[in-house]
Each structure stands twice: as C-alpha cells, then as structure tokens.
Design an enzyme around this catalytic site. Structure first.
Site, mmCIF file in Angstrom:
data_model
loop_
_atom_site.group_PDB
_atom_site.id
_atom_site.type_symbol
_atom_site.label_atom_id
_atom_site.label_comp_id
_atom_site.label_asym_id
_atom_site.label_seq_id
_atom_site.Cartn_x
_atom_site.Cartn_y
_atom_site.Cartn_z
ATOM 1 N N ARG A 1 -24.311 17.365 -28.159
ATOM 2 C CA ARG A 1 -25.397 17.874 -27.314
ATOM 3 C C ARG A 1 -25.108 19.342 -27.013
ATOM 4 O O ARG A 1 -24.011 19.668 -26.544
ATOM 5 C CB ARG A 1 -25.462 17.064 -26.016
ATOM 6 C CG ARG A 1 -26.636 17.420 -25.150
ATOM 7 C CD ARG A 1 -26.603 16.654 -23.825
ATOM 8 N NE ARG A 1 -26.065 17.483 -22.780
ATOM 9 C CZ ARG A 1 -26.258 17.257 -21.469
ATOM 10 N NH1 ARG A 1 -26.962 16.214 -21.066
ATOM 11 N NH2 ARG A 1 -25.739 18.050 -20.575
ATOM 12 N N TYR B 1 -28.760 24.161 -16.058
ATOM 13 C CA TYR B 1 -28.332 22.767 -16.065
ATOM 14 C C TYR B 1 -27.264 22.536 -17.150
ATOM 15 O O TYR B 1 -27.443 22.962 -18.287
ATOM 16 C CB TYR B 1 -29.516 21.807 -16.321
ATOM 17 C CG TYR B 1 -29.014 20.457 -16.747
ATOM 18 C CD1 TYR B 1 -28.465 19.577 -15.821
ATOM 19 C CD2 TYR B 1 -28.968 20.094 -18.102
ATOM 20 C CE1 TYR B 1 -27.906 18.385 -16.209
ATOM 21 C CE2 TYR B 1 -28.416 18.887 -18.503
ATOM 22 C CZ TYR B 1 -27.887 18.034 -17.551
ATOM 23 O OH TYR B 1 -27.320 16.862 -17.943
ATOM 24 N N ASP C 1 -30.717 18.443 -23.971
ATOM 25 C CA ASP C 1 -31.317 17.869 -22.758
ATOM 26 C C ASP C 1 -32.148 18.945 -22.058
ATOM 27 O O ASP C 1 -31.598 19.929 -21.552
ATOM 28 C CB ASP C 1 -30.186 17.380 -21.840
ATOM 29 C CG ASP C 1 -30.698 16.563 -20.659
ATOM 30 O OD1 ASP C 1 -31.937 16.512 -20.460
ATOM 31 O OD2 ASP C 1 -29.870 15.977 -19.942
ATOM 32 N N HIS D 1 -33.859 18.282 -19.424
ATOM 33 C CA HIS D 1 -33.765 17.867 -18.018
ATOM 34 C C HIS D 1 -35.096 18.015 -17.285
ATOM 35 O O HIS D 1 -35.161 18.482 -16.133
ATOM 36 C CB HIS D 1 -32.632 18.615 -17.302
ATOM 37 C CG HIS D 1 -31.781 17.706 -16.461
ATOM 38 N ND1 HIS D 1 -32.025 17.499 -15.127
ATOM 39 C CD2 HIS D 1 -30.718 16.919 -16.781
ATOM 40 C CE1 HIS D 1 -31.131 16.628 -14.656
ATOM 41 N NE2 HIS D 1 -30.341 16.253 -15.635
ATOM 42 N N GLU E 1 -33.958 15.327 -25.293
ATOM 43 C CA GLU E 1 -33.849 14.391 -24.160
ATOM 44 C C GLU E 1 -34.622 14.908 -22.958
ATOM 45 O O GLU E 1 -34.577 16.106 -22.653
ATOM 46 C CB GLU E 1 -32.362 14.284 -23.838
ATOM 47 C CG GLU E 1 -32.065 13.451 -22.639
ATOM 48 C CD GLU E 1 -30.572 13.486 -22.337
ATOM 49 O OE1 GLU E 1 -29.751 13.565 -23.280
ATOM 50 O OE2 GLU E 1 -30.220 13.442 -21.148
ATOM 51 N N GLU F 1 -32.954 7.972 -18.335
ATOM 52 C CA GLU F 1 -31.729 7.857 -17.534
ATOM 53 C C GLU F 1 -31.996 7.605 -16.048
ATOM 54 O O GLU F 1 -31.116 7.110 -15.344
ATOM 55 C CB GLU F 1 -30.821 9.083 -17.723
ATOM 56 C CG GLU F 1 -31.425 10.381 -17.250
ATOM 57 C CD GLU F 1 -30.535 11.580 -17.528
ATOM 58 O OE1 GLU F 1 -30.092 11.735 -18.676
ATOM 59 O OE2 GLU F 1 -30.279 12.343 -16.593
ATOM 60 N N ARG G 1 -33.014 5.600 -22.845
ATOM 61 C CA ARG G 1 -31.690 6.014 -22.337
ATOM 62 C C ARG G 1 -31.309 5.366 -21.018
ATOM 63 O O ARG G 1 -30.509 5.910 -20.256
ATOM 64 C CB ARG G 1 -31.647 7.542 -22.222
ATOM 65 C CG ARG G 1 -31.886 8.233 -23.557
ATOM 66 C CD ARG G 1 -31.449 9.671 -23.545
ATOM 67 N NE ARG G 1 -30.040 9.769 -23.342
ATOM 68 C CZ ARG G 1 -29.462 10.129 -22.199
ATOM 69 N NH1 ARG G 1 -30.187 10.450 -21.168
ATOM 70 N NH2 ARG G 1 -28.151 10.176 -22.116
ATOM 71 N N GLU H 1 -24.092 8.487 -25.117
ATOM 72 C CA GLU H 1 -23.662 9.768 -24.555
ATOM 73 C C GLU H 1 -22.226 9.624 -24.035
ATOM 74 O O GLU H 1 -21.879 8.610 -23.422
ATOM 75 C CB GLU H 1 -24.590 10.166 -23.397
ATOM 76 C CG GLU H 1 -24.211 11.483 -22.747
ATOM 77 C CD GLU H 1 -25.114 11.848 -21.565
ATOM 78 O OE1 GLU H 1 -25.805 10.952 -21.041
ATOM 79 O OE2 GLU H 1 -25.109 13.028 -21.182
ATOM 80 N N TRP I 1 -35.693 19.012 -11.037
ATOM 81 C CA TRP I 1 -34.292 19.291 -11.403
ATOM 82 C C TRP I 1 -33.894 18.388 -12.547
ATOM 83 O O TRP I 1 -34.260 17.252 -12.619
ATOM 84 C CB TRP I 1 -33.312 19.089 -10.227
ATOM 85 C CG TRP I 1 -31.961 19.566 -10.667
ATOM 86 C CD1 TRP I 1 -31.537 20.863 -10.742
ATOM 87 C CD2 TRP I 1 -30.884 18.761 -11.181
ATOM 88 N NE1 TRP I 1 -30.272 20.916 -11.263
ATOM 89 C CE2 TRP I 1 -29.851 19.649 -11.549
ATOM 90 C CE3 TRP I 1 -30.719 17.383 -11.388
ATOM 91 C CZ2 TRP I 1 -28.648 19.199 -12.094
ATOM 92 C CZ3 TRP I 1 -29.534 16.940 -11.921
ATOM 93 C CH2 TRP I 1 -28.495 17.857 -12.269
HETATM 94 O O1 KDG Z 1 -26.946 12.258 -11.659
HETATM 95 C C1 KDG Z 1 -27.558 13.124 -12.552
HETATM 96 C C2 KDG Z 1 -26.813 13.239 -13.861
HETATM 97 O O2 KDG Z 1 -26.410 11.986 -14.309
HETATM 98 C C3 KDG Z 1 -27.632 13.910 -14.931
HETATM 99 O O3 KDG Z 1 -27.974 15.192 -14.505
HETATM 100 C C4 KDG Z 1 -26.872 13.995 -16.233
HETATM 101 O O4 KDG Z 1 -28.879 14.449 -17.443
HETATM 102 C C5 KDG Z 1 -27.741 14.060 -17.437
HETATM 103 C C6 KDG Z 1 -27.168 13.605 -18.706
HETATM 104 O O5 KDG Z 1 -27.929 13.513 -19.662
HETATM 105 O O6 KDG Z 1 -25.980 13.313 -18.768
HETATM 106 MG MG MG Z 2 -29.961 13.844 -19.251
#
Ligand code: KDG
Ligand code: MG
Length: 405
Positions: A147, A159, A212, A214, A238, A264, A285, A341, A405
């Site tokens: 990643r 991030y 990611d 995010h 992701e 996630e 995920r 991951e 976020w």
């Molecule tokens: O608690 C938040 C994290 O688990 C997250 O920000 C991590 O996005 C994440 C990842 O893909 O590992």
């Molecule tokens: Mg993530």
C-alpha cells in the site's frame, strides 16, 4: 460446560486495546478483541453492564444462538459499540470451541483453502522518493503487495504519514483531544498520479499496488481518480468515497475499471449488502472486531462469494492480535479470500501483552495449528499499561469546513 465469568480488560501497550476473556467452569477460556479506536470505554461499559450478565450460566458451545440472542434478540441493533461487543464474545466462543475440540478455528470453519495468507504491507513516506524507498525495502523482505501513501505537498499532515517520523503503529494513539488535519482535493490530485507513475517505473509491473483514499473524495472525484490510475493497474483503491449511500459506488463503477475496496468501518452485512449484490465493489474489508466476529464475517464472506467479491480484512494497528488471529483463521478457510492488510506485529510492549502464533514468510502469514485462535493474553503485563484517553484526528478543508477523516 457453562460460562462462569466474563472479564473485560483495557490496556495501552503503545495504544489502547479492549480485550474480553470468557471463562468457563472447566477453566478453559476464550479471548476476543473489542477495540473501537477512540471509543474504548464505551465498549467496556456496554460489555460489563449490558452483555456479560446475560451470558453467565450459558453453554459456550451455542455460538450461533448467543450471536442471535445478542443481535436479533435485542431492540437496538447494529452500531460499532454493540457489534464490537458481540464480536469479542463471538471470537472468545470460537476460541473456546477450538480449545475443547483440540483444533485450530480454521478447521472448525471447514479447513484450509490455501497454504498461506497473502499480505499487503504499508509504505508510508514523507515524499514520493521516501515512500518508494520503503516499498523497495518491503519487496526485498518478500512482500508481493504494498500500500503506497505519500505526504501531500502543501498540507500539514497526510493520512498514513507522520511528520515526526514515528511509526505508523502510534498514529492513532496517545492524544488526549482530537488533533486536526487539513485536506485539499486539488493538492492531492497534483501528487497522486506522480506517485503511481514513479512507483511503476521503480518497482516494476509485478508488485501489487494498493492505495487508501480514506474517504476524502466525492463519488465523481473517485471516478476521476480511478480512471486516472487505470494505467498503473492497482490491485484496488480503498475507501475512495464514503458509502453511507451505497448508490455512490454506482457513479464510480460506471466510469472506471480500477477495482474498489471498502468496509473497514462497517458493522453488519446490511452496510454492504447492495455494494456486494450489485457488484459495485471487488473487495470487502470488514474486520472481525467491528462487524460482529467470526460468525458474522463467515456469513459476509459466503454472501460476497456469490457476487465475485473477495475478502480483504482490515489490518490496522487498532485491531489487536486477537482480531488478526481471527482474520487468519477466516482467511485460510474462505474460498473467496483476496488479501490481508498487515502493519507488522507492533512494539515490544504489545508483543509482551499478546502472545500470538502467526508468523510471516515471504509476504505470507502462516497460521499455526494451536487449538482455538492461538493467542494468549498476559493480564499482569496488561495491568502495568493502563488506558490513556486518545482520539483519531478530525479533518477540515482549507476554508475550515469539517470533512471526512
Ligand atoms: O481506527 C482507524 C484506523 O483503523 C484506520 O484509519 C486505518 O484506514 C485504515 C487502514 O486501512 O488501515
Ligand atoms: Mg483504510
């Protein structure tokens, strides 16, 4: 055999973890992870006051009935706190069943579908060069999927990347109030194509690449990003956009063939039902801790398999080694497993509290044949590392507007 006691621990070996121990009259016990990052004490109170008292005296072998009792049997369904509590109990019960049977949990699920679990590791850099240096180091350790996250020039914090060069493990820990970060889609778009262009030039075509987002982009921006990155052949993108509206992914899907991964933060199958059924994503995920445990993830994996969706469980540092172990047993079994991951095994304190039996060889995790989940929890070591209030960051656009976020 009956459940005699349920203990809930919260400790902070570098970051907070909530651990559940279900103890039976025979002395056999099971462990579960109930960590919800930045909301740890809510799960502790929920488990102690509203879940544990209802389970004392029950047969720990009735995993499905207990899951249904805690989910279907109550008026207030879903939600991260509720589902993390159910998840931890569920993992602990699978752990107990495995220990009683003398079998690793994957055998109870149906046995191995593969010899090992392919992992994707993280390369997080202060610059594109730094990110790719780290990716090269991971490739030389044997990882076949990486990643890539790189700092965005002009933004304070990005991030996945830390300005003070601390380990990613600490990223979400030890903050008494939420820190603030900033976001600019325009600045991100100036960086991202160059990251993957240089990645393919330096790393070659064979390595699998992941990124990611995010959830920082709107669906049409994600569509544009997916299209822009098609030439770099990502394994997946992701969390491109939020999918509280699952239809958001129709917008993305109609424009790009870059594979999409999400889930996630999801707590149940209902959160991703349309995404899977309409084949709007390629990887789901969900994490055992946040989506109701092994019982629930098994059901999601089976549902996803009908629609060509693979599993790619979340593996962030805020999931304890108990959750990682639960994923390993699911991953080695699931016929439609994709990739896991992996951010490493954490610092020494964490490894002293949680003793696990997962090993990594050439970018693959190997699951041991220890009965149950194969994790132990050192209560004395945990006691020495008390809970510390901490938060995830909050994000704002450059004009001050609160953003995802
Ligand atoms: O608690 C938040 C994290 O688990 C997250 O920000 C991590 O996005 C994440 C990842 O893909 O590992
Ligand atoms: Mg993530």
């Amino acid at each position: 055999m009956f459940i005699k006691d349920i203990k809930v621990f919260v400790c902070s070996p570098g970051r907070n973890f909530v651990t559940v121990k279900v103890i039976t009259d025979t002395g056999i016990f099971g462990l579960g992870d109930a960590t919800v990052n930045g909301r740890e004490m809510a799960v502790v109170a929920f488990l102690q006051e509203h879940v544990a008292p209802c389970l004392i005296g029950r047969n720990p072998h009735d995993i499905e009935d207990i899951w249904q009792y805690l989910y279907r049997g109550v008026y207030w369904r879903k939600g991260p706190i509720n589902m993390a509590a159910i998840a931890a109990i569920d993992m602990a019960l699978w752990d107990i069943k495995g220990k009683v049977a003398g079998l690793p949990v994957y055998q109870l699920l149906g046995g191995k579908s593969r010899k090992g679990v392919t992992l994707y590791a993280h390369a997080n850099g202060e610059s594109i060069t730094d990110t790719l240096d780290k990716a090269e180091a991971l490739i030389s350790q044997g990882f076949k999927a990486i990643r890539l996250q790189s700092a965005i020039p002009g933004l304070k914090v990005t991030y996945g990347v830390l300005g003070d060069k601390k380990d990613y493990f600490e990223l979400q820990g030890n903050r008494p109030l939420p820190p603030e970060e900033d976001w600019s889609t325009a600045k991100y778009f100036q960086m991202i194509d160059e990251l993957f262009k240089q990645a393919r030039a330096r790393l070659g075509d064979e390595v699998q690449l992941v990124h990611d987002v995010h959830s920082r982009l709107t669906p049409i921006e994600s569509a544009k990003l997916g299209k822009m990155l098609e030439k770099y052949n990502l394994l997946f993108l992701e969390d491109a956009s939020m999918a509280e509206n699952q239809e958001n992914y129709r917008v993305i899907r109609q424009h790009t063939t870059t594979p999409m991964a999400i889930g996630e933060t999801y707590n149940t199958l209902w959160d991703c039902k349309d995404l899977i059924q309409e084949q709007l994503i390629d990887y789901i995920r969900v994490a055992a801790t946040h989506a109701g445990g092994i019982t629930s993830l098994r059901r999601i994996a089976d549902f996803a398999s009908i629609f060509n969706v693979k599993t790619a469980p979340h593996g962030a540092p805020d999931l304890s080694p108990i959750c990682l172990a639960a994923h390993m047993h699911l991953n080695i079994w699931a016929p439609n497993f994709g990739i896991q991951e992996f951010v490493g095994f954490g610092n020494e304190q964490l490894q002293a509290v949680f003793k696990h039996s997962v090993t990594v060889e050439n970018g693959m995790a190997m699951v041991s044949d220890e009965p149950g989940l194969g994790v132990d929890f050192d209560e004395d070591a945990a006691k020495e590392l008390p809970y510390k209030r901490s938060y995830l960051p909050v994000c704002r656009l450059e004009d001050g507007t609160v953003w995802n976020w």
